[in-house]
Motif scaffolding. Structure first.
Motif, PDB file in Angstrom:
ATOM      1  N   SER A   1      -1.275   4.492 -11.362  1.00  0.00           N
ATOM      2  CA  SER A   1      -2.414   3.922 -10.649  1.00  0.00           C
ATOM      3  C   SER A   1      -1.942   2.726  -9.824  1.00  0.00           C
ATOM      4  O   SER A   1      -0.873   2.151 -10.097  1.00  0.00           O
ATOM      5  N   PRO A   2      -2.697   2.313  -8.804  1.00  0.00           N
ATOM      6  CA  PRO A   2      -2.300   1.122  -8.030  1.00  0.00           C
ATOM      7  C   PRO A   2      -2.155  -0.127  -8.894  1.00  0.00           C
ATOM      8  O   PRO A   2      -1.277  -0.958  -8.643  1.00  0.00           O
TER       9      PRO A   2
ATOM     10  N   THR B   1       0.829  -1.210   0.000  1.00  0.00           N
ATOM     11  CA  THR B   1       0.000   0.000   0.000  1.00  0.00           C
ATOM     12  C   THR B   1       0.860   1.255   0.000  1.00  0.00           C
ATOM     13  O   THR B   1       0.570   2.218  -0.722  1.00  0.00           O
ATOM     14  N   ARG B   2       1.930   1.243   0.787  1.00  0.00           N
ATOM     15  CA  ARG B   2       2.813   2.408   0.838  1.00  0.00           C
ATOM     16  C   ARG B   2       3.494   2.637  -0.512  1.00  0.00           C
ATOM     17  O   ARG B   2       3.634   3.784  -0.960  1.00  0.00           O
TER      18      ARG B   2
ATOM     19  N   THR C   1       1.248  -0.025 -10.669  1.00  0.00           N
ATOM     20  CA  THR C   1       2.314  -0.330  -9.718  1.00  0.00           C
ATOM     21  C   THR C   1       2.378  -1.826  -9.435  1.00  0.00           C
ATOM     22  O   THR C   1       3.472  -2.417  -9.388  1.00  0.00           O
TER      23      THR C   1
ATOM     24  N   GLN D   1       2.279   1.844  -3.456  1.00  0.00           N
ATOM     25  CA  GLN D   1       1.278   2.390  -4.374  1.00  0.00           C
ATOM     26  C   GLN D   1       1.097   3.892  -4.155  1.00  0.00           C
ATOM     27  O   GLN D   1       0.966   4.664  -5.119  1.00  0.00           O
ATOM     28  N   GLU D   2       1.119   4.327  -2.911  1.00  0.00           N
ATOM     29  CA  GLU D   2       0.989   5.753  -2.624  1.00  0.00           C
ATOM     30  C   GLU D   2       2.186   6.537  -3.164  1.00  0.00           C
ATOM     31  O   GLU D   2       2.023   7.626  -3.738  1.00  0.00           O
ATOM     32  N   LEU D   3       3.400   5.998  -2.978  1.00  0.00           N
ATOM     33  CA  LEU D   3       4.591   6.702  -3.443  1.00  0.00           C
ATOM     34  C   LEU D   3       4.646   6.781  -4.964  1.00  0.00           C
ATOM     35  O   LEU D   3       5.006   7.813  -5.534  1.00  0.00           O
ATOM     36  N   CYS D   4       4.285   5.685  -5.635  1.00  0.00           N
ATOM     37  CA  CYS D   4       4.293   5.694  -7.103  1.00  0.00           C
ATOM     38  C   CYS D   4       3.233   6.637  -7.659  1.00  0.00           C
ATOM     39  O   CYS D   4       3.442   7.262  -8.707  1.00  0.00           O
ATOM     40  N   ALA D   5       2.124   6.733  -6.969  1.00  0.00           N
ATOM     41  CA  ALA D   5       1.108   7.698  -7.398  1.00  0.00           C
ATOM     42  C   ALA D   5       1.602   9.127  -7.200  1.00  0.00           C
ATOM     43  O   ALA D   5       1.336  10.017  -8.025  1.00  0.00           O
ATOM     44  N   GLU D   6       2.347   9.372  -6.130  1.00  0.00           N
ATOM     45  CA  GLU D   6       2.850  10.717  -5.848  1.00  0.00           C
ATOM     46  C   GLU D   6       4.017  11.091  -6.758  1.00  0.00           C
ATOM     47  O   GLU D   6       4.063  12.198  -7.298  1.00  0.00           O
TER      48      GLU D   6
END
Length: 624
Positions: free
Chosen positions: A412-413, A399-400, A416, A402-407
């Motif tokens: 998208s998740p 989950t972390r 990733t 996915q958040e970093l790749c989105a930022e």
């Protein structure tokens, strides 16, 4: 205009114009360039018309990158060229490597993006490098730089010029044992982002006390890792045994490797010899001897030998090198132009060299200081808590990530997961294969269903061939977010050969079920005698079903019989030859009674006659 100039110089927050943060964060932009920018801004021109300042910033960044690539001992990579190995990428599988994070970030920061772009190319390149290493089950440890050693401050100032992390007070530099780095610089921000990304991927990071390459070398020399990734050549002087200078991904991926064993065997240079080269040629810690080229320095070191050269340099200073070169009271002193040798040299009589110039040469005390900096660097000891924490399993945080790749990348998740989950699954399969191989080497052949850890592969879906290599598409067990992916066939063979056997058996069974029986061609056509026998049997069965005709002269005289010759083709109804039997029938005759109209006979009789005609027609086709 004056107010706007004052705003930029003083950094006021009033009505900040577009792209002001770039100008404020860069200390290299001069006042003339600020005025030039303001003229364009005043006239309403777009930000793209700022080539002077942007080009200036780009030149400074490129210059910094060139300095970073030349870190370490001067010309040492050229000296070690004969020991360079280019190994395939799978050489790193199941290994533990330490990465000098600063060197990697310099490599990955290609500088192709504009100053106004938010795309983090360096971080995306780092992500793809880590993906490739994770798939090979290569355990990665990040090592970052700590404080700047006092002996390196002068070199650091020269490298960065008047930019970030510069120092003005020479007395402070001389008194300081080390100096903390500027953690607010752009490059420090890149390091922080890389650490955060690594933590999400389950990669630990060790913050060094001073030099990151020194900490990597210590871990390698103590057999706590299999190699070091760095472009800093003085990692050998800190004691490293295996160094990976570069890595290339994609088809035909490889790593550039240097082994200290090869350096000792091919060149005859041990650790003391390499430190002596740093003293003579120059490095991050010393200026070197002016006018001494690498060929001359190598020849001097080989003449004296690895076991004595460092001791003589420390005890005698550079004077012993002049003695080696001296010929009838003269020595060849090579003149240099900057960092590059001019290719020609001038002979000077040492007796003509003034005492002041001789004193300016590197003294033995300075040599001793530099040698101690390489032999006794400030690092975390192998049994320290900081080092022991590296060997605690670090979990992958999906989950972390996915958040970093989105930022960072705008992914998208699902994208990733497509990038990283197949690599994580392949890494788990390699660990399972290592467990089975280890048990087999100990003489214990444990069945797949009795392994203490369940096999991550649920079943093999199909076989594939990618880039000339055999692969299997497999389905994964207990892998959230991933159903199937492709893995090398040899990996599946070493991890779970039972799954391959099941797949082959199932494939053979499916092929057998799908196989359609082909119509068999008659070897020989039916003979005429066989056909006659079939006809006789059919006629007898029809006759037995009909009622026997009543006997008596009256009935027999009234019977009109149509005789069908079975040896001839079926005649039409109009040309049938009707024979009248005048004589009484004394024995049964194989005949079929037909009347002039089908309405005078029973439907049963008509149906059987039609079947007989069809049967005869079919036999004729077979014979023809």
């Amino acid at each position: 205009m004056a107010k706007q100039v004052g705003w930029i110089i003083m950094g006021s927050q009033e009505n900040p114009p577009q792209n002001s943060q770039l100008l404020l964060s860069n200390k290299f932009v001069g006042l003339c360039e600020l005025v030039h920018w303001l003229l364009h801004y005043k006239s309403g021109s777009s930000a793209s018309c700022l080539p002077p300042s942007c080009a200036f910033i780009s030149r400074r960044r490129s210059k910094r990158l060139r300095f970073e690539k030349k870190m370490g001992v001067k010309n040492l990579w050229d000296v070690l060229e004969s020991c360079k190995q280019t190994l395939p990428l799978h050489h790193l599988k199941n290994k533990r490597v330490c990465i000098d994070l600063s060197c990697w970030m310099v490599q990955l920061n290609t500088g192709r993006t504009s100053s106004f772009s938010n795309e983090k190319v360096y971080l995306k390149n780092l992500f793809h490098r880590l993906r490739a290493l994770i798939a090979l089950n290569c355990n990665v440890v990040f090592v970052s730089d700590g404080a700047i050693p006092a002996i390196k401050l002068a070199t650091y100032r020269k490298r960065l010029g008047s930019g970030i992390e510069t120092f003005r007070d020479e007395n402070i530099i001389q008194r300081a044992s080390s100096l903390p780095r500027n953690m607010g610089s752009d490059f420090s921000g890149m390091i922080k982002e890389a650490k955060v990304l690594g933590m999400a991927l389950g990669i630990p990071c060790l913050d060094g006390l001073e030099e990151a390459e020194a900490q990597c070398a210590l871990l390698n020399s103590e057999a706590l890792c299999d190699g070091c990734f760095t472009t800093d050549s003085d990692v050998f002087l800190f004691g490293a045994r295996t160094v990976y200078r570069d890595i290339c991904l994609g088809e035909g991926g490889y790593v550039v490797c240097y082994e200290m064993d090869d350096i000792e065997q091919k060149l005859g240079f041990g650790r003391n010899s390499l430190i002596s080269l740093a003293l003579l040629l120059g490095s991050d810690y010393s200026q070197g001897v002016r006018g001494l080229g690498r060929e001359t320095a190598c020849r001097i070191i080989k003449t004296i030998g690895d076991d004595k050269v460092l001791h003589r340099l420390i005890s005698e200073g550079v004077g012993f090198a002049k003695k080696v070169k001296m010929n009838k009271g003269q020595a060849d002193i090579f003149m240099c132009n900057g960092d590059k040798l001019s290719g020609s040299y001038q002979k000077q009589d040492i007796r003509n060299v003034s005492a002041r110039e001789q004193v300016s040469l590197t003294t033995s005390e300075e040599f001793l200081q530099v040698a101690n900096a390489y032999l006794k660097p400030k690092c975390h000891s192998p049994d320290s808590e900081a080092v022991l924490r590296l060997f605690i399993p670090h979990t992958f945080r999906r989950t972390r990530l996915q958040e970093l790749c989105a930022e960072f990348f705008g992914w998208s998740p699902q994208k990733t997961d497509e990038y990283i989950l197949p690599k994580i699954a392949e890494s788990n399969l390699r660990r399972f294969a290592n467990l089975r191989c280890a048990s087999a080497e100990l003489g214990s052949q444990i069945p797949l269903d009795k392994m203490p850890i369940s096999c991550p592969v649920s079943a093999i879906v199909k076989s594939r061939k990618l880039q000339g290599r055999e692969y299997f598409e497999v389905s994964w067990d207990s892998m959230e977010g991933l159903q199937t992916s492709t893995v090398p066939a040899d990996l599946v063979q070493s991890a779970c050969p039972e799954k391959i056997a099941e797949f082959m058996d199932k494939k053979a069974e499916n092929n057998k079920d799908k196989r359609k029986p082909r119509p068999k061609k008659a070897a020989n056509k039916a003979t005429v005698d066989e056909i006659d026998l079939q006809l006789q049997g059919l006629l007898l069965s029809i006759e037995s079903q009909n009622q026997k005709p009543p006997s008596g002269p009256d009935f027999q005289s009234r019977v009109n019989t149509e005789v069908i010759d079975l040896s001839t083709p079926v005649p039409s109804s109009r040309c049938c030859k009707i024979l009248k039997c005048q004589e009484p029938i004394t024995k049964p005759i194989d005949v079929i009674d037909l009347c002039e109209s089908e309405s005078e006979v029973s439907p049963e009789h008509t149906r059987k006659a039609r079947e007989l005609r069809l049967f005869l027609a079919g036999i004729k086709e077979d014979i023809c």
